[in-house]
Design an enzyme around this catalytic site. Structure first.
Site, short mmCIF file in Angstrom:
data_model
loop_
_atom_site.label_atom_id
_atom_site.label_comp_id
_atom_site.label_asym_id
_atom_site.label_seq_id
_atom_site.Cartn_x
_atom_site.Cartn_y
_atom_site.Cartn_z
N LYS A 109 0.85 -1.20 0.00
CA LYS A 109 0.00 0.00 0.00
C LYS A 109 0.87 1.24 0.00
CE LYS A 109 0.80 1.12 4.57
NZ LYS A 109 1.67 2.21 5.00
N ASP B 29 -2.33 -1.71 10.67
CA ASP B 29 -2.50 -1.65 9.20
C ASP B 29 -3.19 -2.87 8.61
OD1 ASP B 29 -1.26 0.76 9.00
OD2 ASP B 29 0.59 0.02 8.09
O1 C5P Z 1 -0.10 -1.31 15.32
P1 C5P Z 1 1.33 -1.56 15.01
O2 C5P Z 1 1.90 -2.72 15.79
O3 C5P Z 1 1.60 -1.68 13.55
O4 C5P Z 1 2.12 -0.27 15.47
C1 C5P Z 1 3.51 -0.26 15.65
C2 C5P Z 1 3.89 0.92 16.52
O5 C5P Z 1 3.71 2.15 15.82
C3 C5P Z 1 3.09 1.09 17.79
O6 C5P Z 1 3.61 0.32 18.84
C4 C5P Z 1 3.18 2.56 18.06
O7 C5P Z 1 4.43 2.87 18.66
C5 C5P Z 1 3.21 3.16 16.67
N1 C5P Z 1 1.88 3.59 16.20
C6 C5P Z 1 1.31 4.73 16.74
N2 C5P Z 1 0.08 5.14 16.28
C7 C5P Z 1 -0.57 4.46 15.32
C8 C5P Z 1 0.00 3.29 14.76
C9 C5P Z 1 1.23 2.90 15.22
O8 C5P Z 1 1.89 5.38 17.63
N3 C5P Z 1 -1.74 4.91 14.86
#
Ligand code: C5P
Length: 300
Positions: free
Chosen positions: A18, A144
């Site tokens: 994406k 995501d």
């Molecule tokens: O959800 P995911 O594991 O992909 O997110 C990885 C990291 O990115 C989270 O632990 C956080 O630190 C950051 N993040 C965030 N806000 C979001 C998505 C991700 O702060 N909307």
């Protein structure tokens, strides 16, 4: 995501990458995540996973292509584990993952692989989960991932897991050149480096969507990514590279998600090949010529 059967006990999925065409960060939440509004756009740069049902209960994984963990830490394996927990049944699996999408690039490759596994297992299951339940499993694994269950173009809100699909007819198909500068960018660090100043005015998503609907090959919309500034601050060399490739090709290159991949719109494949020649002459990194990937009917 389309699942093709290749044998009695095996299926193949092609999880796409994406691009974030728009990404605004609204505020930092109490749970540490950031509340965002983003437009995610699937492109035809795809990984490939062959999923074979095996005897027993073990989940094995083998990977080729760009580096990815070949063990239980891989999101594809974690997705299978989460799926089995949700349906409270399990079987053995062999996952053969071809990484065509570089990881740590803001292209969502790992998330898409996880969504591919969830979708594939749901087609192998006699009592499949409803889309909403599959979305919950996806969202618990990563922000995501739910987007890739739907694909095409969608608005994502919350921490990125709340999906509103956009009708393809409002989103012109585009051709993109994507550059992976062979540096991986850690998402948590980029979010941490963002200054969340509540007084700065926020970009208007609806104005962007109007602009996107009116855009065409000759006039791309004004892409926006609030994570580009902290990305450039964390990686000054990549910031320089972004400026240099934009100047050398005469096209603005944009950061996708938390980086490190950068993309530019081109009018057609021919123009894309010319841009890629310039990037290769500069030894800028790995290049991909890709197109928008439409949502398949009935998958939203
Ligand atoms: O959800 P995911 O594991 O992909 O997110 C990885 C990291 O990115 C989270 O632990 C956080 O630190 C950051 N993040 C965030 N806000 C979001 C998505 C991700 O702060 N909307």
């Amino acid at each position: 995501m389309n699942v093709s059967r290749i044998g009695a006990d095996s299926v193949r999925v092609r999880p796409p990458a994406k691009l974030n065409l728009f990404l605004e960060v609204l505020y930092k939440r109490d749970d540490g995540y950031h509340e965002i509004e983003t437009v995610m756009h699937a492109i035809d740069l795809c990984d490939e996973i062959v999923i074979e049902r095996t005897r027993g209960t073990a989940i094995e994984i083998a990977t080729t292509g760009y580096p990815a963990p070949a063990d239980g830490t891989n999101l594809a394996v974690r997705a299978a584990e989460a799926y089995f927990s949700a349906v409270t049944r399990r079987f053995g699996l062999k996952l053969d993952l071809k990484k065509i999408i570089p990881a740590g690039a803001g292209l969502g490759g790992g998330s898409s692989d996880a969504a591919g596994v969830l979708t594939a297992l749901n087609t192998l299951e006699d009592h499949p989960l409803k889309h909403a339940d599959l979305e919950l499993v996806a969202g618990s694994l990563g922000s995501d991932i739910p987007f890739f269950l739907t694909g095409g173009t969608a608005i994502a809100r919350g921490r990125g897991e709340k999906i509103e699909p956009l009708d393809d007819s409002h989103v012109p198909a585009q051709t993109f050149v994507v550059l992976f500068p062979r540096v991986t960018s850690p998402t948590p660090l980029i979010y941490k480096s963002l200054s969340c100043d509540l007084t700065t005015p926020k970009r208007d998503l609806h104005r962007f969507l109007e602009d996107l609907g009116r855009s065409d090959r000759g006039r791309p919309p004004a892409f926006f990514n609030a994570l580009a500034a902290p990305f450039r601050q964390v990686f000054p060399m990549l910031a320089r590279k972004q400026d240099e490739i934009s100047a050398a090709t005469g096209r603005p290159f944009h950061v996708s998600g938390s980086g490190s991949a950068m993309f530019a719109v081109v009018e057609n494949e021919r123009a894309g090949e010319e841009v890629i020649e310039v990037l290769q002459a500069m030894a800028a990194g790995d290049t991909f010529l890709t197109r928008s990937l439409r949502r398949r009917l009935g998958t939203a």
